[in-house]
Write a protein that holds these residues in place. Sequence first.
Motif, PDB file in Angstrom:
ATOM      1  N   ALA A   1       0.829  -1.208   0.000  1.00  0.00           N
ATOM      2  CA  ALA A   1       0.000   0.000   0.000  1.00  0.00           C
ATOM      3  C   ALA A   1       0.859   1.253   0.000  1.00  0.00           C
ATOM      4  O   ALA A   1       0.555   2.238  -0.696  1.00  0.00           O
ATOM      5  N   ILE A   2       1.927   1.241   0.747  1.00  0.00           N
ATOM      6  CA  ILE A   2       2.839   2.398   0.797  1.00  0.00           C
ATOM      7  C   ILE A   2       3.510   2.608  -0.551  1.00  0.00           C
ATOM      8  O   ILE A   2       3.625   3.735  -1.050  1.00  0.00           O
ATOM      9  N   ILE A   3       3.954   1.524  -1.173  1.00  0.00           N
ATOM     10  CA  ILE A   3       4.629   1.635  -2.469  1.00  0.00           C
ATOM     11  C   ILE A   3       3.675   2.160  -3.529  1.00  0.00           C
ATOM     12  O   ILE A   3       4.021   3.042  -4.336  1.00  0.00           O
ATOM     13  N   GLN A   4       2.439   1.633  -3.548  1.00  0.00           N
ATOM     14  CA  GLN A   4       1.465   2.071  -4.553  1.00  0.00           C
ATOM     15  C   GLN A   4       1.116   3.543  -4.416  1.00  0.00           C
ATOM     16  O   GLN A   4       0.730   4.187  -5.389  1.00  0.00           O
ATOM     17  N   ASN A   5       1.276   4.079  -3.203  1.00  0.00           N
ATOM     18  CA  ASN A   5       0.965   5.498  -2.980  1.00  0.00           C
ATOM     19  C   ASN A   5       2.202   6.378  -3.017  1.00  0.00           C
ATOM     20  O   ASN A   5       2.167   7.524  -2.578  1.00  0.00           O
ATOM     21  N   GLY A   6       3.303   5.826  -3.484  1.00  0.00           N
ATOM     22  CA  GLY A   6       4.503   6.638  -3.658  1.00  0.00           C
ATOM     23  C   GLY A   6       5.299   6.891  -2.407  1.00  0.00           C
ATOM     24  O   GLY A   6       6.102   7.832  -2.364  1.00  0.00           O
ATOM     25  N   GLY A   7       5.117   6.092  -1.353  1.00  0.00           N
ATOM     26  CA  GLY A   7       5.956   6.238  -0.165  1.00  0.00           C
ATOM     27  C   GLY A   7       5.192   6.520   1.101  1.00  0.00           C
ATOM     28  O   GLY A   7       5.811   6.729   2.157  1.00  0.00           O
ATOM     29  N   SER A   8       3.870   6.582   1.057  1.00  0.00           N
ATOM     30  CA  SER A   8       3.075   6.808   2.256  1.00  0.00           C
ATOM     31  C   SER A   8       1.722   6.140   2.078  1.00  0.00           C
ATOM     32  O   SER A   8       1.348   5.778   0.962  1.00  0.00           O
ATOM     33  N   PHE A   9       0.972   6.025   3.171  1.00  0.00           N
ATOM     34  CA  PHE A   9      -0.356   5.432   3.084  1.00  0.00           C
ATOM     35  C   PHE A   9      -1.297   6.358   2.330  1.00  0.00           C
ATOM     36  O   PHE A   9      -1.187   7.580   2.438  1.00  0.00           O
ATOM     37  N   PRO A  10      -2.222   5.792   1.569  1.00  0.00           N
ATOM     38  CA  PRO A  10      -3.173   6.630   0.824  1.00  0.00           C
ATOM     39  C   PRO A  10      -3.957   7.541   1.759  1.00  0.00           C
ATOM     40  O   PRO A  10      -4.478   7.105   2.790  1.00  0.00           O
ATOM     41  N   GLY A  11      -3.964   8.846   1.434  1.00  0.00           N
ATOM     42  CA  GLY A  11      -4.733   9.818   2.208  1.00  0.00           C
ATOM     43  C   GLY A  11      -4.040  10.319   3.433  1.00  0.00           C
ATOM     44  O   GLY A  11      -4.600  11.145   4.160  1.00  0.00           O
ATOM     45  N   VAL A  12      -2.822   9.848   3.708  1.00  0.00           N
ATOM     46  CA  VAL A  12      -2.084  10.272   4.886  1.00  0.00           C
ATOM     47  C   VAL A  12      -0.773  10.882   4.443  1.00  0.00           C
ATOM     48  O   VAL A  12      -0.020  10.283   3.689  1.00  0.00           O
ATOM     49  N   SER A  13      -0.477  12.057   4.905  1.00  0.00           N
ATOM     50  CA  SER A  13       0.775  12.738   4.544  1.00  0.00           C
ATOM     51  C   SER A  13       1.481  13.176   5.803  1.00  0.00           C
ATOM     52  O   SER A  13       0.894  13.241   6.887  1.00  0.00           O
TER      53      SER A  13
END
Length: 444
Positions: free
Chosen positions: A46-58
């Motif tokens: 999930a982190i990889i698919q979102n470019g390094g973080s959880f989707p919707g969390v920065s």
Amino acid sequence: MEKRLRQKFVLVAMLSVAAALALILVVINVVNYQSVCRMADDRIEAIIQNGGSFPGVSSADGGQADQEEMSDASVVILKELSAAYIGTSGLFDRSFDLDKRVADIMDKEAPYDTRYFTVIVDDDGAIVGVDVNHVAATTAQDACTYALQVSVSGAKHGFYGAYRYRVVDADEGSLYVFVNCSRELSNFEAFLGASAAIGVGAWLLVLVLVVIFSRIAVRPIVESYRKQQRFITDASHEIKTPLAVIAAANDVMEIEAGESEWTQSIAAQVTRLKSLTDRLVFLARMDEGATQFEKTDLDLSELAEYASEPFCAVAESRGKKLVRNLESGLHVQGDISALSQVVELLLDNATRYASDGSEIELALKKRSRGGVTLQVSNAVDAMPEGDLKRLFDRFYRADTSRNSQTGGSGVGLSVAQAIVEAHGGSIRAQALDAHTICFTVTLP
């Protein structure tokens, strides 16, 4: 006898239980470990698919948006749950998929209970980005160290300490994602220790029960065996009296009418039957542990030479030749008469069943690992079929027709085996080639 049977029964039973418990514990803990890895890999994905973080969390908003979405989702679920529960007649609506809603909540909680960090390494091996905002136990310097050490190892996924990691290609080079699994690994280790302790406890409990009930389990076998041994002993003693009468009557017939082929045949059969009964009584006493050997230090070389001397003439009379290769000065601890009987039994077997015109070899030599080896080898017309261990079974004959021309009864090798094993040694039969059989006795 009963003690040996109980020991074997307990040993086999407990080895079986240990194997079953070990298999169960291994499977359970492997599945548990794979579950830990799979959970960590899902979060890494999930982190990889979102470019390094959880989707919707920065890192900047601390996940506030998702917290609001989580709250809204909770309200919706509670409303649906209330409507489904109240319903008509206040009955719970079974069509409401509560498990799915709970799974959704758990998915939305994942970003907030997952400790992870990411490192970006360019193609030249230089670190160009580090994100440690989602972990407190690891500094940026530590994160860089972990990533560089993983890079040197060349591994693309696995564990680094308590971190599950994965390396994937990114626009700027390689993205290293590390997810902290210390809590899951601690649970796994606790479960592993608890399951191992429970397994050992269960094994010990079964051991106590098997030891207690083993006497009941082997009692029918012991009783049957004792009756068999008693029958053999009693029958042997009962046979001795008629044999003595037959032998005496045969002697009287020879005195009055002279020796004939019939009286010679009677004398030979009486001798054979007396030998058989004596061996059966001997085996019965060995099984019962009633026979005790007087073990002394003896020169096995002299014993083998003395015991084999009469068989030179026996072999020649049967159209064979006995060759002796005996090393001198070999000593063992044993009973003189018993070990002499072993040599005689093996040579008697060889002279009876060896091919006509062949050589029988008696060899005695010292073993490199200690002890001595006595070998009797001879040529045979046809190698016995099946496992050669059967040659040591009582009354087993290689010739299924049980031809009596050889004079054998199928008990001699059983007696030899019993004597050798009572001396702490072993005896085996092996085929040297298609027409040569060898009996090897090993004594400590």
